[in-house]
Scaffold this active site. Structure first.
Site, PDB file in Angstrom:
ATOM      1  N   GLU A 197     -10.893  -9.326   3.543  1.00  0.00           N
ATOM      2  CA  GLU A 197      -9.750  -8.751   4.142  1.00  0.00           C
ATOM      3  C   GLU A 197      -9.971  -8.653   5.581  1.00  0.00           C
ATOM      4  OE1 GLU A 197      -7.266  -5.791   2.432  1.00  0.00           O
ATOM      5  OE2 GLU A 197      -6.320  -5.420   4.208  1.00  0.00           O
ATOM      6  N   ARG A 243      -6.986  12.957   0.424  1.00  0.00           N
ATOM      7  CA  ARG A 243      -6.001  13.340   1.414  1.00  0.00           C
ATOM      8  C   ARG A 243      -4.406  13.084   0.833  1.00  0.00           C
ATOM      9  NH1 ARG A 243      -7.052  10.507   6.994  1.00  0.00           N
ATOM     10  NH2 ARG A 243      -8.955  11.212   6.798  1.00  0.00           N
ATOM     11  N   HIS A 264      -3.544  -4.355   7.974  1.00  0.00           N
ATOM     12  CA  HIS A 264      -3.878  -3.076   8.756  1.00  0.00           C
ATOM     13  C   HIS A 264      -2.863  -3.303  10.140  1.00  0.00           C
ATOM     14  CE1 HIS A 264      -5.101   0.350  10.417  1.00  0.00           C
ATOM     15  NE2 HIS A 264      -5.741   0.737   9.312  1.00  0.00           N
ATOM     16  N   THR A 267      -7.967   4.056   8.377  1.00  0.00           N
ATOM     17  CA  THR A 267      -9.073   3.139   8.504  1.00  0.00           C
ATOM     18  C   THR A 267      -9.127   2.756   9.963  1.00  0.00           C
ATOM     19  OG1 THR A 267      -8.769   2.503   6.315  1.00  0.00           O
ATOM     20  CG2 THR A 267     -10.244   1.308   7.135  1.00  0.00           C
ATOM     21  N   ASN A 313       0.838  -1.164  -0.101  1.00  0.00           N
ATOM     22  CA  ASN A 313      -0.143   0.050   0.094  1.00  0.00           C
ATOM     23  C   ASN A 313       0.894   1.199  -0.125  1.00  0.00           C
ATOM     24  OD1 ASN A 313      -1.434   2.292   1.101  1.00  0.00           O
ATOM     25  ND2 ASN A 313      -3.124   1.002   1.788  1.00  0.00           N
ATOM     26  N   GLU A 315      -8.669   0.485  -2.708  1.00  0.00           N
ATOM     27  CA  GLU A 315      -9.835   0.535  -1.539  1.00  0.00           C
ATOM     28  C   GLU A 315     -10.260   1.709  -1.854  1.00  0.00           C
ATOM     29  OE1 GLU A 315      -7.268   0.890   1.673  1.00  0.00           O
ATOM     30  OE2 GLU A 315      -6.211  -0.767   1.594  1.00  0.00           O
ATOM     31  N   HIS A 375      -5.721   3.555  -1.714  1.00  0.00           N
ATOM     32  CA  HIS A 375      -7.134   3.926  -1.175  1.00  0.00           C
ATOM     33  C   HIS A 375      -7.241   5.323  -1.821  1.00  0.00           C
ATOM     34  CE1 HIS A 375      -9.700   4.384   2.861  1.00  0.00           C
ATOM     35  NE2 HIS A 375     -10.364   4.777   1.446  1.00  0.00           N
ATOM     36  N   HIS A 406       1.076   6.597   1.541  1.00  0.00           N
ATOM     37  CA  HIS A 406       1.893   7.217   2.295  1.00  0.00           C
ATOM     38  C   HIS A 406       2.883   8.217   1.360  1.00  0.00           C
ATOM     39  CE1 HIS A 406      -1.248   7.178   5.221  1.00  0.00           C
ATOM     40  NE2 HIS A 406      -0.349   5.891   5.708  1.00  0.00           N
ATOM     41  N   ARG A 450      -9.356   8.018  -1.320  1.00  0.00           N
ATOM     42  CA  ARG A 450     -10.623   8.650  -0.348  1.00  0.00           C
ATOM     43  C   ARG A 450     -11.197   9.619  -0.891  1.00  0.00           C
ATOM     44  NH1 ARG A 450      -8.984   7.131   5.479  1.00  0.00           N
ATOM     45  NH2 ARG A 450     -10.528   8.385   6.021  1.00  0.00           N
TER      46      ARG A 450
HETATM   47  N1  PXP Z   1      -5.823  -2.806   4.316  1.00  0.00           N
HETATM   48  C1  PXP Z   1      -6.897  -1.923   4.445  1.00  0.00           C
HETATM   49  C2  PXP Z   1      -8.266  -2.344   3.951  1.00  0.00           C
HETATM   50  C3  PXP Z   1      -6.273  -0.551   4.729  1.00  0.00           C
HETATM   51  O1  PXP Z   1      -7.262   0.356   4.824  1.00  0.00           O
HETATM   52  C4  PXP Z   1      -5.011  -0.170   5.151  1.00  0.00           C
HETATM   53  C5  PXP Z   1      -4.679   0.889   5.411  1.00  0.00           C
HETATM   54  O2  PXP Z   1      -4.908   2.066   4.504  1.00  0.00           O
HETATM   55  C6  PXP Z   1      -4.159  -1.249   4.926  1.00  0.00           C
HETATM   56  C7  PXP Z   1      -4.710  -2.494   4.578  1.00  0.00           C
HETATM   57  C8  PXP Z   1      -2.795  -1.136   5.297  1.00  0.00           C
HETATM   58  O3  PXP Z   1      -2.386  -0.852   6.517  1.00  0.00           O
HETATM   59  P1  PXP Z   1      -1.172  -0.269   6.975  1.00  0.00           P
HETATM   60  O4  PXP Z   1      -0.786   0.994   6.394  1.00  0.00           O
HETATM   61  O5  PXP Z   1      -1.291  -0.193   8.830  1.00  0.00           O
HETATM   62  O6  PXP Z   1      -0.134  -1.276   6.706  1.00  0.00           O
END
Ligand code: PXP
Length: 240
Positions: free
Chosen positions: A151, A49, A191, A101, A7, A70, A43, A10, A45
Site C-alpha cells: 500500500e 484508541r 492515506h 499513521t 476505513n 491494519e 486498524h 473514526h 492499534r
Molecule cells: N491506509 C493506511 C495504511 C492507514 O493507516 C490509513 C489511516 O488509518 C488509511 C489508509 C486511511 O487514511 P485516511 O483516513 O486519511 O483516509
C-alpha cells in the site's frame, strides 16, 4: 474497477471518546457495504484508541467480502490477527503520540521485525500488504520479504499545496506503482485521499485498491454512510 476499502476507524473514535456503545463500527461496516464498498479496513492499534478487539472479531463474521486489518508488528496484535484471520493484513508503523499513521513503514530499517511478523501472518494463511512510502528501495524490500501487496502512502500527495507539488507527488506514485507491478506486487494506495484528490490517483496504471477513511466518515456524519460511500465510488468511476 478499482476496489474501495472503507476505513471505519473514526466511527469507533466517536464511540470511544464517550466510552459508549454507539456508534457501532459494525453497523457502519454493513452500511458501507450496502453503499458499494468492496471491503472494510480497520486498524487495531496497541493503545486501542478506536477499534477494539471485539470489533475485529464481529467484523470478521459480518464482512464476508474483504476485511483488511491494519496493524503494527507488535507481537500481541499479530497474535490477534492470526486468530481473527482477516483476508489481508496491512503492516503499518505506529507511534503513541501520532494523530494518525505518519508515513510508511520503513521495511528496510525494520527488516527483521517485519519479517518476523510476516512469517506468523503467512503461517495463518493471511495475505500481506506493507504500507510503504513511494520509494523504490522500500518496494524492493517488500518483494524480497515476500509480501503479496504494497500500500503506497499518498499522504505527501494529498498534502501537496500547489499544482506543481501535486504533479511531482503523482509522478512519484506512478513510478512506485509501476516498479511494484514489475515485481508482481499488488498495488494499493491510501492515506489522505478525499473526494477531490482521488480523481487523479485512479488514473495511475496498476492500482487495484484504495483505502479511504477520514473523508468518507466525515461525509457520512452529514449525509449517511451509504451515500458517502456511493459518492466516493462515483468519484473513482468519474476519475477514470
Ligand atoms: N491506509 C493506511 C495504511 C492507514 O493507516 C490509513 C489511516 O488509518 C488509511 C489508509 C486511511 O487514511 P485516511 O483516513 O486519511 O483516509
Amino acid at each position: 474497477m478499482i476496489r474501495l476499502g472503507v476505513n471505519i476507524d473514526h466511527v469507533a473514535t466517536v464511540r470511544q471518546v464517550r466510552r459508549a456503545q454507539e456508534p457501532d463500527p459494525v453497523a457502519a461496516a454493513v452500511l458501507a457495504l450496502l453503499g458499494g464498498a468492496d471491503g472494510i479496513t480497520v486498524h487495531l492499534r496497541e493503545d486501542r484508541r478506536h477499534i477494539q478487539h471485539r470489533d475485529v472479531c464481529i467484523l470478521r463474521q459480518v464482512v464476508t467480502s474483504r476485511l483488511n486489518l491494519e496493524l503494527s508488528v507488535a507481537a500481541e496484535i499479530v497474535g490477534i490477527a492470526c486468530k481473527v484471520k482477516p483476508d489481508e493484513a496491512t503492516l503499518v508503523p505506529e507511534r503513541r503520540e501520532e494523530l494518525t499513521t505518519e508515513g510508511g513503514l520503513d521495511v528496510v530499517l525494520h527488516q527483521k521485525a517485519v519479517a518476523g511478523a510476516m512469517e506468523k501472518l503467512k503461517a495463518a494463511g493471511i495475505a500481506i500488504s506493507l504500507f510503504v512510502d513511494p520509494d523504490i528501495r522500500q518496494i524492493e524490500m517488500a518483494k524480497i520479504l515476500g509480501s503479496t501487496a504494497v500500500e503506497i502512502q499518498t499522504a505527501r500527495y494529498s498534502e501537496a499545496k500547489s499544482a506543481a507539488d501535486r504533479d511531482r507527488e503523482l509522478s512519484a506514485l506512478s513510478t512506485a506503482a509501476e516498479f511494484a507491478r514489475q515485481h508482481n506486487l499488488h498495488v494499493h494506495l491510501g492515506h489522505g485521499l478525499n473526494y477531490e484528490n482521488v480523481r487523479h490517483v485512479v488514473n495511475i496504471p496498476g492500482v487495484e485498491e484504495l483505502n479511504i477513511g477520514h473523508a468518507i466518515v466525515s461525509r457520512a456524519v452529514l449525509v449517511g454512510m451509504e451515500r458517502a460511500v456511493r459518492e466516493m465510488k462515483d468519484a473513482i468511476r468519474e476519475g477514470r
